[in-house]
Design an enzyme around this catalytic site. Sequence first.
Site, PDB file in Angstrom:
ATOM      1  N   ARG A   1      22.824  20.214  51.406  1.00  0.00           N
ATOM      2  CA  ARG A   1      22.419  20.584  52.754  1.00  0.00           C
ATOM      3  C   ARG A   1      21.276  21.592  52.666  1.00  0.00           C
ATOM      4  O   ARG A   1      21.054  22.219  51.632  1.00  0.00           O
ATOM      5  CB  ARG A   1      23.586  21.198  53.527  1.00  0.00           C
ATOM      6  CG  ARG A   1      24.722  20.212  53.810  1.00  0.00           C
ATOM      7  CD  ARG A   1      25.727  20.826  54.753  1.00  0.00           C
ATOM      8  NE  ARG A   1      26.863  19.952  54.999  1.00  0.00           N
ATOM      9  CZ  ARG A   1      26.887  18.989  55.908  1.00  0.00           C
ATOM     10  NH1 ARG A   1      25.814  18.755  56.639  1.00  0.00           N
ATOM     11  NH2 ARG A   1      27.966  18.257  56.086  1.00  0.00           N
ATOM     12  N   ALA A   2      20.553  21.732  53.780  1.00  0.00           N
ATOM     13  CA  ALA A   2      19.429  22.661  53.799  1.00  0.00           C
ATOM     14  C   ALA A   2      19.911  24.097  53.677  1.00  0.00           C
ATOM     15  O   ALA A   2      20.966  24.461  54.219  1.00  0.00           O
ATOM     16  CB  ALA A   2      18.644  22.494  55.095  1.00  0.00           C
TER      17      ALA A   2
ATOM     18  N   THR B   1      17.007  26.809  53.138  1.00  0.00           N
ATOM     19  CA  THR B   1      15.850  27.431  53.784  1.00  0.00           C
ATOM     20  C   THR B   1      14.906  26.386  54.381  1.00  0.00           C
ATOM     21  O   THR B   1      13.907  26.746  54.979  1.00  0.00           O
ATOM     22  CB  THR B   1      15.064  28.281  52.769  1.00  0.00           C
ATOM     23  OG1 THR B   1      14.630  27.443  51.683  1.00  0.00           O
ATOM     24  CG2 THR B   1      15.917  29.404  52.220  1.00  0.00           C
ATOM     25  N   SER B   2      15.225  25.098  54.235  1.00  0.00           N
ATOM     26  CA  SER B   2      14.378  24.043  54.783  1.00  0.00           C
ATOM     27  C   SER B   2      14.957  23.548  56.108  1.00  0.00           C
ATOM     28  O   SER B   2      16.093  23.868  56.459  1.00  0.00           O
ATOM     29  CB  SER B   2      14.281  22.881  53.784  1.00  0.00           C
ATOM     30  OG  SER B   2      15.526  22.228  53.676  1.00  0.00           O
TER      31      SER B   2
ATOM     32  N   THR C   1      18.904  16.230  52.450  1.00  0.00           N
ATOM     33  CA  THR C   1      19.263  14.809  52.547  1.00  0.00           C
ATOM     34  C   THR C   1      20.625  14.636  53.205  1.00  0.00           C
ATOM     35  O   THR C   1      20.828  13.727  54.017  1.00  0.00           O
ATOM     36  CB  THR C   1      19.254  14.165  51.154  1.00  0.00           C
ATOM     37  OG1 THR C   1      17.928  14.227  50.624  1.00  0.00           O
ATOM     38  CG2 THR C   1      19.698  12.714  51.211  1.00  0.00           C
TER      39      THR C   1
ATOM     40  N   ASP D   1      13.181  31.619  41.946  1.00  0.00           N
ATOM     41  CA  ASP D   1      13.214  30.186  41.643  1.00  0.00           C
ATOM     42  C   ASP D   1      12.591  29.957  40.273  1.00  0.00           C
ATOM     43  O   ASP D   1      11.606  29.236  40.140  1.00  0.00           O
ATOM     44  CB  ASP D   1      12.449  29.411  42.718  1.00  0.00           C
ATOM     45  CG  ASP D   1      13.008  28.001  42.899  1.00  0.00           C
ATOM     46  OD1 ASP D   1      14.011  27.685  42.252  1.00  0.00           O
ATOM     47  OD2 ASP D   1      12.430  27.237  43.688  1.00  0.00           O
TER      48      ASP D   1
ATOM     49  N   LYS E   1       6.352  24.053  45.450  1.00  0.00           N
ATOM     50  CA  LYS E   1       6.904  24.958  44.452  1.00  0.00           C
ATOM     51  C   LYS E   1       6.039  24.999  43.200  1.00  0.00           C
ATOM     52  O   LYS E   1       6.026  25.996  42.480  1.00  0.00           O
ATOM     53  CB  LYS E   1       8.331  24.536  44.089  1.00  0.00           C
ATOM     54  CG  LYS E   1       9.342  24.748  45.198  1.00  0.00           C
ATOM     55  CD  LYS E   1      10.745  24.347  44.758  1.00  0.00           C
ATOM     56  CE  LYS E   1      11.750  24.597  45.863  1.00  0.00           C
ATOM     57  NZ  LYS E   1      13.121  24.207  45.455  1.00  0.00           N
TER      58      LYS E   1
END
Length: 513
Positions: A208-209, A211-212, A216, A269, A301
């Site tokens: 699941r999202a 920070t977006s 999907t 990241d 990224k």
Amino acid sequence: MTAITPLRPQLRTRRINLDTGRENVVVISRRSTALRPEVFRGFSRVELRSGAKVILATLLLTDDDNLVSPGEIGIAEPAFRRFAEPVDSYVAVTPAPPPVSLDAVRAKIQGKTLTPSEIGSIVDDLTRFRYSDMEIAAFLVGSASFMTSGELLALTDSMSNAGTRLKWTSKTVVDKHCIGGIPGNRTSMIVVPIVAAHGLTIPKTSSRAITSPAGTADTMEVLTRVDLSVDAMREVVTACNGCLVWGGHVNLSPADDILISVERPLALDTREQMVASIMSKKIAAGSTHLLIDLPIGPNAKLAKASDAMRLRKLFEFVGDHFGIAVEVITTDGSQPIGNGIGPVLEAQDVMAVLANEPHAPADLREKSLRLAAHLLEYDSALRGGAGYARARELLESGQALRQMQRIIEAQGPTICRNEVGDLTADIRATDDGVVSAIDCLHLNRLARTAGAPLDKGAGIKLFKKIGDRVERGEALYRIHAFEQSGYDLAVAMADAGSGYAIDGDSLRSGARH
């Protein structure tokens, strides 16, 4: 003389309607009859025990007897679900010493290389929710400074073994993963039915999202149920050769979800942590062949091909160690893929591609076909180089759409709203010219501000891409929202900066008409 074990103070449980995210939180009265709050001043957490059940939680104090009485302990929702004791049960409460594995975290911060057993201990405590967010952040920051190849392998191994491990009867189990960052990039929902229609096994677990505007799993949930159990997931894969489910519900590499929830807000990241995160889930999912998609672009990224090369070598190194055939490809990450940003809008794009509709986004279609082609090449019965033609045949013949419909039916009906937000605003070009750049991060923030993914029909509908000619006053994109507050904030953000550059000028503000 027999030693007498001192009785632990006991309090009656009360469920508190408080969402504390991932952390376990409990509340007691400052006038507690069983506990003296001052005893806990040197401890950040308490231990709750009922028979063999034990849970650690952060302790808060209250003066509000309506929240918890002096004889009660209030348990916030996440901790209540994990502890799974009925309301009005009596639980023993004692101060909880910090996890022993925190010594390893401190050593890492000081520059020490950790042993596999130390890393395993950290992962075990993470999955048992013994760490606070601050302690998790300390581990992430310490690991971000440097991580050896041995530590990377140990972290990947420990994370993959911490939850469910799936095994399949098929000799070849394929999967794909994109490292993310590009709005609308819902290729998995097209690749899976193509590959499954061909006959390869592709049990796709997705996130699941965080920070977006959509993961999907968020987008697939518009069409069907995604929170399947492991047994239900197996039944779908047996019937359909593939699935598209939420990985969090089948408990694959649970430590990864915990780390990511703290990592993303801190913008941590690192390559090693990213590789351990992705590979641990693919190992746990039982994948034998894995395709990694690395988008490259100014707001992706990975900004340069050299960054992608270093990351590719790490994926290959870990894949070789764990016996997974890893193929890494680079793709265009300069702009959004598809026309929608947000779960419902992205689901509409996916179904348009699968249905071969004339207005379906060509970029999403073409990228999905090329990714599917790579996976189909893993079929030993398919002649080399025939993957793309086979993928296109499965899509254009309608076989992929029918396979998606079978997957949707097998996974079960969704309970989510699938309409698009009715509060709309068109953001328009302020000059004539050609679109020369699109800020993916800015559009992601706009879509989230509008309400996505919580409101699945919120988001952005794109009308223009890089290379398109626009005239002054022509719509670049449309904001969709349900709630007035999110709508107003998103529109104000877009007015301050549309995220589009025209003819190479700086990314500029939009205008509404």
